[in-house]
Motif scaffolding. Structure first.
Motif, PDB file in Angstrom:
ATOM      1  N   ALA A  95     -14.452  -0.401  14.473  1.00  0.00           N
ATOM      2  CA  ALA A  95     -15.687  -0.811  13.804  1.00  0.00           C
ATOM      3  C   ALA A  95     -16.871   0.026  14.273  1.00  0.00           C
ATOM      4  O   ALA A  95     -17.812   0.266  13.512  1.00  0.00           O
ATOM      5  CB  ALA A  95     -15.962  -2.295  14.057  1.00  0.00           C
ATOM      6  N   GLY A  96     -16.831   0.468  15.520  1.00  0.00           N
ATOM      7  CA  GLY A  96     -17.915   1.287  16.032  1.00  0.00           C
ATOM      8  C   GLY A  96     -17.905   2.704  15.509  1.00  0.00           C
ATOM      9  O   GLY A  96     -18.910   3.410  15.601  1.00  0.00           O
ATOM     10  N   ARG A  97     -16.751   3.129  14.929  1.00  0.00           N
ATOM     11  CA  ARG A  97     -16.635   4.506  14.459  1.00  0.00           C
ATOM     12  C   ARG A  97     -16.457   4.611  12.948  1.00  0.00           C
ATOM     13  O   ARG A  97     -16.670   5.678  12.376  1.00  0.00           O
ATOM     14  CB  ARG A  97     -15.424   5.181  15.112  1.00  0.00           C
ATOM     15  CG  ARG A  97     -15.465   5.233  16.628  1.00  0.00           C
ATOM     16  CD  ARG A  97     -14.269   6.003  17.149  1.00  0.00           C
ATOM     17  NE  ARG A  97     -14.228   6.028  18.598  1.00  0.00           N
ATOM     18  CZ  ARG A  97     -13.309   5.410  19.320  1.00  0.00           C
ATOM     19  NH1 ARG A  97     -12.371   4.705  18.728  1.00  0.00           N
ATOM     20  NH2 ARG A  97     -13.333   5.498  20.632  1.00  0.00           N
ATOM     21  N   ALA A  98     -16.031   3.519  12.318  1.00  0.00           N
ATOM     22  CA  ALA A  98     -15.564   3.601  10.934  1.00  0.00           C
ATOM     23  C   ALA A  98     -16.597   4.194   9.989  1.00  0.00           C
ATOM     24  O   ALA A  98     -16.252   4.953   9.085  1.00  0.00           O
ATOM     25  CB  ALA A  98     -15.138   2.215  10.449  1.00  0.00           C
ATOM     26  N   THR A  99     -17.859   3.837  10.164  1.00  0.00           N
ATOM     27  CA  THR A  99     -18.900   4.360   9.276  1.00  0.00           C
ATOM     28  C   THR A  99     -19.962   5.113  10.070  1.00  0.00           C
ATOM     29  O   THR A  99     -21.125   5.168   9.676  1.00  0.00           O
ATOM     30  CB  THR A  99     -19.560   3.208   8.485  1.00  0.00           C
ATOM     31  OG1 THR A  99     -20.131   2.267   9.400  1.00  0.00           O
ATOM     32  CG2 THR A  99     -18.554   2.511   7.591  1.00  0.00           C
ATOM     33  N   SER A 100     -19.571   5.707  11.197  1.00  0.00           N
ATOM     34  CA  SER A 100     -20.546   6.361  12.074  1.00  0.00           C
ATOM     35  C   SER A 100     -21.208   7.562  11.419  1.00  0.00           C
ATOM     36  O   SER A 100     -22.228   8.055  11.897  1.00  0.00           O
ATOM     37  CB  SER A 100     -19.874   6.796  13.380  1.00  0.00           C
ATOM     38  OG  SER A 100     -18.804   7.686  13.118  1.00  0.00           O
ATOM     39  N   PHE A 101     -20.629   8.023  10.310  1.00  0.00           N
ATOM     40  CA  PHE A 101     -21.225   9.142   9.582  1.00  0.00           C
ATOM     41  C   PHE A 101     -22.329   8.688   8.629  1.00  0.00           C
ATOM     42  O   PHE A 101     -23.134   9.500   8.157  1.00  0.00           O
ATOM     43  CB  PHE A 101     -20.149   9.864   8.763  1.00  0.00           C
ATOM     44  CG  PHE A 101     -19.474   8.975   7.753  1.00  0.00           C
ATOM     45  CD1 PHE A 101     -19.969   8.867   6.470  1.00  0.00           C
ATOM     46  CD2 PHE A 101     -18.356   8.229   8.098  1.00  0.00           C
ATOM     47  CE1 PHE A 101     -19.362   8.036   5.540  1.00  0.00           C
ATOM     48  CE2 PHE A 101     -17.738   7.394   7.175  1.00  0.00           C
ATOM     49  CZ  PHE A 101     -18.241   7.306   5.889  1.00  0.00           C
ATOM     50  N   ALA A 102     -22.385   7.384   8.313  1.00  0.00           N
ATOM     51  CA  ALA A 102     -23.234   6.908   7.217  1.00  0.00           C
ATOM     52  C   ALA A 102     -24.722   7.107   7.505  1.00  0.00           C
ATOM     53  O   ALA A 102     -25.458   7.654   6.677  1.00  0.00           O
ATOM     54  CB  ALA A 102     -22.935   5.437   6.930  1.00  0.00           C
ATOM     55  N   ASN A 112     -26.618   4.849  16.887  1.00  0.00           N
ATOM     56  CA  ASN A 112     -26.078   6.196  17.092  1.00  0.00           C
ATOM     57  C   ASN A 112     -26.987   7.262  16.476  1.00  0.00           C
ATOM     58  O   ASN A 112     -27.240   8.308  17.075  1.00  0.00           O
ATOM     59  CB  ASN A 112     -24.679   6.303  16.494  1.00  0.00           C
ATOM     60  CG  ASN A 112     -23.653   5.490  17.256  1.00  0.00           C
ATOM     61  OD1 ASN A 112     -23.861   5.143  18.415  1.00  0.00           O
ATOM     62  ND2 ASN A 112     -22.548   5.172  16.601  1.00  0.00           N
ATOM     63  N   ALA A 113     -27.463   6.993  15.259  1.00  0.00           N
ATOM     64  CA  ALA A 113     -28.331   7.966  14.593  1.00  0.00           C
ATOM     65  C   ALA A 113     -29.651   8.119  15.326  1.00  0.00           C
ATOM     66  O   ALA A 113     -30.180   9.232  15.456  1.00  0.00           O
ATOM     67  CB  ALA A 113     -28.581   7.536  13.145  1.00  0.00           C
TER      68      ALA A 113
END
Length: 458
Positions: free
Chosen positions: A406-413, A267-268
């Motif tokens: 799971a695909g969104r839980a840490t998408s900010f990291a 994603n990043a």
């Protein structure tokens, strides 16, 4: 679960639902990735370091909000009745925020622009949660995969059409004032003021508004269900139970953790790769748009090849190959700069031909971009089929809910760390290098995961 009581919706209803992806994708293509995002980083901020940091924090903030709230909204989607009022509510937020991006002139308030973009991103994601939850009511279960994949393909096509429109007819060169096809930008847009990039917000809003209307007019919706309060309690209780069960199934739990890690990196890379190139090479809207078109064309080919490899070799092999290609591509782009690639081990001539991607370093960057284009579709599509082959039909709904979480839980990291390392080091390349850690960590976890993921427990 059996398809008890599920009757096939009308053709107009199904097509209306499928058009949602067609309507929604241009926001991600022209605003987030290839046009407005690179413009924000390279021209709105005082310097590319501040721009990449601000844009990364905006993506991270949106991802954090999505991670916190999407399980609650998912439970609402499962337990309540009508979805369309929720879609309309979030669509209104998205459309207003996108229209206001027109105000993002160079020198404007960065915080306000990032806030508008983040709100639009959150609204887009939540609209998708409710739209996706309508799918099981439209067709029997055996047809869900077909309409889902056709809708996904329509989304890519819609994003491609809007991107080509922007590059060919709206994005003018700051030097000549002409677009890539040699005409004046539509609507008298002034590229020197960034109006071609700023106009992508209202353009994506209009496209979204027009093409979600068939879903509202023709797609059937649930009539009644639980009230919101009980629905939230019931949904969260079921979510807690499924999470507890998943932890007891080691293969599935490991796969979900692996995907959570590598998907953050994917994603990043998609969100920040174009902006990184625009800042480093000073690419115009035209060049970054052509770069996006190239990646999308290659992505179609990548998905076509991966569909056959997945059938013959299995989903795990396709995901691992894709992650290797994305890792190589990331090393390539962060090691490239004006006059060199591979961290200077391969010097390149700095002569600029004056054409698109006129320097050797830019051409090297395009080659690395081709690897991203080949791999970013298959890594996501084959991850989904990996999961589908690892659970039974009776439990697929619950576990795909966890898969989405799971695909969104840490998408900010990953965006947060990219932004932080960039800000602290003053080096966009060093900040982008963080992505390699997420891709490598995901590969390491996946390598020890059985295929199918529940194989050990069978």
């Amino acid at each position: 679960m059996a398809d008890v009581g599920v009757q096939r919706a009308s053709g107009r209803g199904i097509r209306g639902w499928m058009l949602f992806d067609w309507a929604a994708q241009p926001f991600f293509t022209v605003v987030t990735t290839f046009i407005f995002g690179p413009y924000f980083v390279s021209r709105m901020a005082s310097d590319p370091v501040a721009g990449q940091a601000a844009w990364g924090y905006g993506i991270a903030a949106a991802g954090f909000a999505i991670a916190i709230l999407s399980p609650v909204l998912g439970s609402i989607a499962d337990q309540t009745g009508p979805r369309k009022p929720w879609i309309a509510f979030f669509a209104a937020i998205k459309i207003v925020c996108l229209c206001l991006l027109w105000l993002a002139a160079p020198g404007s308030n960065l915080f306000l622009v990032v806030l508008l973009f983040s709100l639009a991103s959150v609204a887009a994601e939540f609209s998708t949660v409710f739209n996706d939850s309508m799918m099981p009511r439209l067709v029997p279960k055996q047809e869900i995969g077909r309409i889902s994949n056709v809708a996904w393909g329509l989304g890519y096509l819609g994003g491609m059409i809007v991107l080509i429109f922007v590059v060919a007819l709206m994005a003018g060169s700051p030097e000549t004032g002409k677009t890539i096809v040699g005409v004046e930008p539509l609507f008298g847009l002034d590229p020197k003021l960034g109006e071609d990039a700023r106009a992508t917000g209202p353009l994506a809003a209009i496209w979204y508004f027009v093409f979600i209307l068939p879903m509202f007019f023709f797609t059937p919706d649930a009539i009644k269900g639980m009230a919101i309060g009980p629905a939230v309690r019931e949904g969260l209780a079921e979510l807690k139970l499924t999470l507890s069960q998943a932890r007891q199934r080691g293969g599935i739990f490991r796969f979900l953790i692996a995907r959570m890690v590598y998907q953050d990196g994917v994603n990043a890379l998609l969100a920040l790769g174009g902006a990184f190139a625009a800042a480093m090479f000073g690419w115009s809207i035209t060049e970054i748009g052509v770069y996006g078109i190239i990646l999308n064309v290659v992505a179609i080919f990548g998905c076509w090849v991966a569909a056959r490899l997945d059938t013959r070799l299995g989903s795990k092999v396709v995901v691992m190959i894709s992650l290797v290609l994305l890792s190589i591509a990331t090393v390539g782009i962060v090691s490239t700069g004006p006059g060199f690639t591979l961290f200077g081990a391969l010097p390149l001539p700095t002569t600029d031909s004056g054409a698109l991607f006129g320097t050797a370093a830019e051409k090297a960057y395009i080659l690395y971009g081709l690897l991203i284009g080949v791999a970013f579709g298959p890594v996501q599509a084959s991850s989904r089929s990996y999961m589908a082959r690892s659970v039974t039909a009776a439990e697929s709904g619950r576990y795909f809910g966890i898969y989405a979480l799971a695909g969104r839980a840490t998408s900010f990291a990953a965006p947060f760390l990219v932004a932080t390392v960039t800000a602290l080091s003053g080096s966009p390349a060093l900040g982008m290098s963080v992505i390699i850690l997420f891709l490598a960590g995901g590969m390491w976890l996946l390598a020890a995961t059985p295929y199918p993921a529940d194989k050990v427990e069978d």
